[in-house]
Design a protein around this motif. Sequence first.
Motif, PDB file in Angstrom:
ATOM      1  N   ASP A  31      -3.609  -1.505 -12.884  1.00  0.00           N
ATOM      2  CA  ASP A  31      -4.388  -2.016 -11.759  1.00  0.00           C
ATOM      3  C   ASP A  31      -5.545  -2.890 -12.235  1.00  0.00           C
ATOM      4  O   ASP A  31      -5.896  -3.877 -11.588  1.00  0.00           O
ATOM      5  N   ASP A  82     -12.604   2.737  -7.091  1.00  0.00           N
ATOM      6  CA  ASP A  82     -11.411   3.549  -6.820  1.00  0.00           C
ATOM      7  C   ASP A  82     -11.880   4.963  -6.466  1.00  0.00           C
ATOM      8  O   ASP A  82     -12.968   5.374  -6.858  1.00  0.00           O
ATOM      9  N   ILE A  83     -11.078   5.684  -5.700  1.00  0.00           N
ATOM     10  CA  ILE A  83     -11.492   7.043  -5.332  1.00  0.00           C
ATOM     11  C   ILE A  83     -11.081   8.059  -6.377  1.00  0.00           C
ATOM     12  O   ILE A  83     -11.859   8.894  -6.825  1.00  0.00           O
ATOM     13  N   LYS A  84      -9.803   7.983  -6.771  1.00  0.00           N
ATOM     14  CA  LYS A  84      -9.285   8.998  -7.681  1.00  0.00           C
ATOM     15  C   LYS A  84      -9.571   8.575  -9.108  1.00  0.00           C
ATOM     16  O   LYS A  84      -8.930   7.686  -9.650  1.00  0.00           O
ATOM     17  N   THR A 104      -8.556   1.417  -2.953  1.00  0.00           N
ATOM     18  CA  THR A 104      -7.799   2.621  -3.277  1.00  0.00           C
ATOM     19  C   THR A 104      -6.371   2.540  -2.767  1.00  0.00           C
ATOM     20  O   THR A 104      -6.029   1.666  -1.961  1.00  0.00           O
ATOM     21  N   SER A 105      -5.541   3.466  -3.215  1.00  0.00           N
ATOM     22  CA  SER A 105      -4.176   3.561  -2.696  1.00  0.00           C
ATOM     23  C   SER A 105      -4.121   4.463  -1.466  1.00  0.00           C
ATOM     24  O   SER A 105      -3.139   4.490  -0.749  1.00  0.00           O
ATOM     25  N   SER A 106      -5.165   5.241  -1.267  1.00  0.00           N
ATOM     26  CA  SER A 106      -5.117   6.277  -0.231  1.00  0.00           C
ATOM     27  C   SER A 106      -5.388   5.728   1.162  1.00  0.00           C
ATOM     28  O   SER A 106      -6.264   4.892   1.353  1.00  0.00           O
ATOM     29  N   ILE A 107      -4.586   6.218   2.135  1.00  0.00           N
ATOM     30  CA  ILE A 107      -4.973   5.978   3.533  1.00  0.00           C
ATOM     31  C   ILE A 107      -5.152   7.311   4.238  1.00  0.00           C
ATOM     32  O   ILE A 107      -5.017   7.423   5.436  1.00  0.00           O
ATOM     33  N   GLU A 108      -5.437   8.341   3.459  1.00  0.00           N
ATOM     34  CA  GLU A 108      -5.729   9.628   4.079  1.00  0.00           C
ATOM     35  C   GLU A 108      -6.942   9.477   4.990  1.00  0.00           C
ATOM     36  O   GLU A 108      -7.997   9.001   4.554  1.00  0.00           O
ATOM     37  N   ASP A 128     -10.187  10.613   3.525  1.00  0.00           N
ATOM     38  CA  ASP A 128     -10.855   9.744   2.555  1.00  0.00           C
ATOM     39  C   ASP A 128     -11.633   8.635   3.259  1.00  0.00           C
ATOM     40  O   ASP A 128     -12.777   8.326   2.891  1.00  0.00           O
ATOM     41  N   ARG A 156      -7.277  -0.752   1.335  1.00  0.00           N
ATOM     42  CA  ARG A 156      -6.144  -0.116   0.683  1.00  0.00           C
ATOM     43  C   ARG A 156      -5.393  -1.163  -0.126  1.00  0.00           C
ATOM     44  O   ARG A 156      -5.035  -2.221   0.382  1.00  0.00           O
ATOM     45  N   LYS A 157      -5.181  -0.864  -1.396  1.00  0.00           N
ATOM     46  CA  LYS A 157      -4.507  -1.824  -2.278  1.00  0.00           C
ATOM     47  C   LYS A 157      -3.070  -2.059  -1.811  1.00  0.00           C
ATOM     48  O   LYS A 157      -2.281  -1.114  -1.773  1.00  0.00           O
ATOM     49  N   PRO A 158      -2.714  -3.289  -1.485  1.00  0.00           N
ATOM     50  CA  PRO A 158      -1.316  -3.542  -1.107  1.00  0.00           C
ATOM     51  C   PRO A 158      -0.413  -3.454  -2.336  1.00  0.00           C
ATOM     52  O   PRO A 158      -0.862  -3.684  -3.454  1.00  0.00           O
ATOM     53  N   ILE A 159       0.852  -3.110  -2.120  1.00  0.00           N
ATOM     54  CA  ILE A 159       1.831  -3.045  -3.201  1.00  0.00           C
ATOM     55  C   ILE A 159       2.216  -4.463  -3.646  1.00  0.00           C
ATOM     56  O   ILE A 159       2.302  -4.751  -4.829  1.00  0.00           O
ATOM     57  N   ASP A 160       2.427  -5.315  -2.665  1.00  0.00           N
ATOM     58  CA  ASP A 160       2.855  -6.675  -2.965  1.00  0.00           C
ATOM     59  C   ASP A 160       1.723  -7.436  -3.664  1.00  0.00           C
ATOM     60  O   ASP A 160       0.594  -7.471  -3.176  1.00  0.00           O
ATOM     61  N   TYR A 179      -1.247  13.627  -0.311  1.00  0.00           N
ATOM     62  CA  TYR A 179      -2.291  12.832  -0.950  1.00  0.00           C
ATOM     63  C   TYR A 179      -1.745  12.215  -2.228  1.00  0.00           C
ATOM     64  O   TYR A 179      -1.935  11.031  -2.509  1.00  0.00           O
ATOM     65  N   SER A 204       0.613   9.507  -1.400  1.00  0.00           N
ATOM     66  CA  SER A 204      -0.115   8.333  -0.918  1.00  0.00           C
ATOM     67  C   SER A 204      -0.778   7.586  -2.071  1.00  0.00           C
ATOM     68  O   SER A 204      -0.834   6.367  -2.089  1.00  0.00           O
ATOM     69  N   HIS A 205      -1.269   8.313  -3.047  1.00  0.00           N
ATOM     70  CA  HIS A 205      -2.047   7.673  -4.101  1.00  0.00           C
ATOM     71  C   HIS A 205      -1.226   7.458  -5.370  1.00  0.00           C
ATOM     72  O   HIS A 205      -1.025   6.332  -5.811  1.00  0.00           O
ATOM     73  N   ARG A 229       2.220   5.388  -5.276  1.00  0.00           N
ATOM     74  CA  ARG A 229       2.113   3.963  -4.973  1.00  0.00           C
ATOM     75  C   ARG A 229       1.609   3.164  -6.174  1.00  0.00           C
ATOM     76  O   ARG A 229       1.939   1.985  -6.292  1.00  0.00           O
ATOM     77  N   ARG A 255       2.930  -0.505  -7.458  1.00  0.00           N
ATOM     78  CA  ARG A 255       2.132  -1.726  -7.487  1.00  0.00           C
ATOM     79  C   ARG A 255       2.277  -2.421  -8.843  1.00  0.00           C
ATOM     80  O   ARG A 255       2.338  -3.638  -8.930  1.00  0.00           O
ATOM     81  N   ALA A 272       5.806  -4.136  -8.779  1.00  0.00           N
ATOM     82  CA  ALA A 272       5.804  -5.355  -7.965  1.00  0.00           C
ATOM     83  C   ALA A 272       4.874  -6.406  -8.565  1.00  0.00           C
ATOM     84  O   ALA A 272       5.210  -7.598  -8.633  1.00  0.00           O
ATOM     85  N   ASP A 313       7.664   1.156  -0.744  1.00  0.00           N
ATOM     86  CA  ASP A 313       6.331   1.247  -0.152  1.00  0.00           C
ATOM     87  C   ASP A 313       6.439   1.613   1.331  1.00  0.00           C
ATOM     88  O   ASP A 313       5.714   2.476   1.828  1.00  0.00           O
TER      89      ASP A 313
END
Lengths: 145, 360
Positions: free
Chosen positions: A13, A64-66, A94-98, A101, A115-119, B146, B149-150, B153, B157, B160, B193
């Motif tokens: 990342d 980042d959170i984690k 972050t990756s989280s959409i909890e 959080d 939230r970090k997109p995958i693409d 959690y 989700s984290h 992914r 990323r 991709a 995703d």
Amino acid sequence: MYQILLVEDNADDVELTLRAFRKSDLVNTVTVVRDGVEALDYLLATGGHAGRDGEDLPDLVLLDIKLPRVDGLQVLERLRANPRTKLLPIVVLTSSIEPKDLQTCYALGANSYVRKPIDFQQFSKALQQIGSYWLETNQAPPAPA
Amino acid sequence: MTAPTDDHSLKASPYRAIFLAHSEPMWFYDRTTSAVIDVNDAALAFYAMTRDGFLRTPAGDLLTTHAARRADGRIFYADSHECDLGGGRALVLVALHDVTALRAAESALARAEEEQRRQTAEFEERVRERTVQLQAAISELEAFSYSVSHDLRAPLRSIAGFSQALIEDAGPSLSADARDDIARIIAAAGRMDHLINDLLTLSMVTRAEMRRESVDVSELANRIVAELADLSPTRPVSTTVASGMVAHGDPRLVRVALENLLTNAWKFTSRRERACIEVGQRDDSDSTGTVYFVRDNGVGFDPAFADKLFGPFQRLHDAADFPGTGIGLATVRRIVLRHGGRVWAESRPGQGACFYFTLQ
């Protein structure tokens, strides 16, 4: 030119973020720290960064959170409790959409939550928008007294 | 005037015949001396005693507090009555009246009550245990989702992102086939995703706290339709949303349900030249209340599989024709069930589909 502090433990990342910023001409320095302890040391000029000029704060923190050791939520809490970093623009990335959080980050005083997109193209676009908005459009808070 | 109450007068009373012949064992005694004064035949038979023997027995020995031991040894529960015959003597008339059955019923009732108390306590204990287990399962599920989700992914990323980087850095030197391969890697990461996001939504609708309030279903449907139209502006889709539809439900969950149903309708009408989607309601007289429906004129499905439709990961169409994760309708079903409602669908292949749901 602007300075960004990237708080991110995932090397991939970090690489992707730096790559995205390289494409934009907004930023000239991205400093990377790998965990919450180092982030706090860097920003508060303590521990391993005790020799740093504490007045020299980045224009923006991407958090980042984690994170290992001290997580992003605790970093946020400690920075907001300190008068020097109380108003520092912090974007949670972050990756989280909890929902929990989101709730906690805003409650602790995050300026934004992304939230970090995958693409990768969307990821680059998101980072360019963050940079453009927080460094150029937004009026930075006054320097701490 | 007061009746004479000395022993002789008592025994001379015309009522004595009734006393002697009475079928219930009876006697009376002087409370001061405990001496039995008279006894009837039923009492003699009951104790298998002679009259003289009976009259010599102190009254207290004949009857403990409420029980007498019969000649055959059986305990016989009895009521006794004290009656003041006047004349300065405290005479007690004892009439044995068998309350054994009543006593038995009383103790059976007490035992049953005790058993019920025990069962209730046991049940409560079991509920407590299950609640603890359930809470543990929920926090495990939370930790799992959690992590999904984290942590799941993040590598996605990387896959991709670095595939894209490869195209950007080495694109010109790559063959068309190699670029196509990389594009497939990127597309697969994107599909995964979606899958992760859909699973997270499914888990969210299960865990989310329900807050019921008035939901403007018509406005919600119009907004979702507008969002779908924005995503594919070149597709002409004729949509009709009935006005004035209001539901009592959790706004966030109702939105997720409608989003899934409308996205499906949008997707499965993509082959139609004139796609039509209708959102409406009808009132069922048979107490189910308001039935909301989303109807389309898309490809429809084989009604033989109608019950499979709402299970997670069930897909009735080729992913190449209609991409999807197979989680959307499972999510709709969970939302509807959490509202205490029902969801079902009607269709014929090639003739569109209609999804119905209630919210209570």
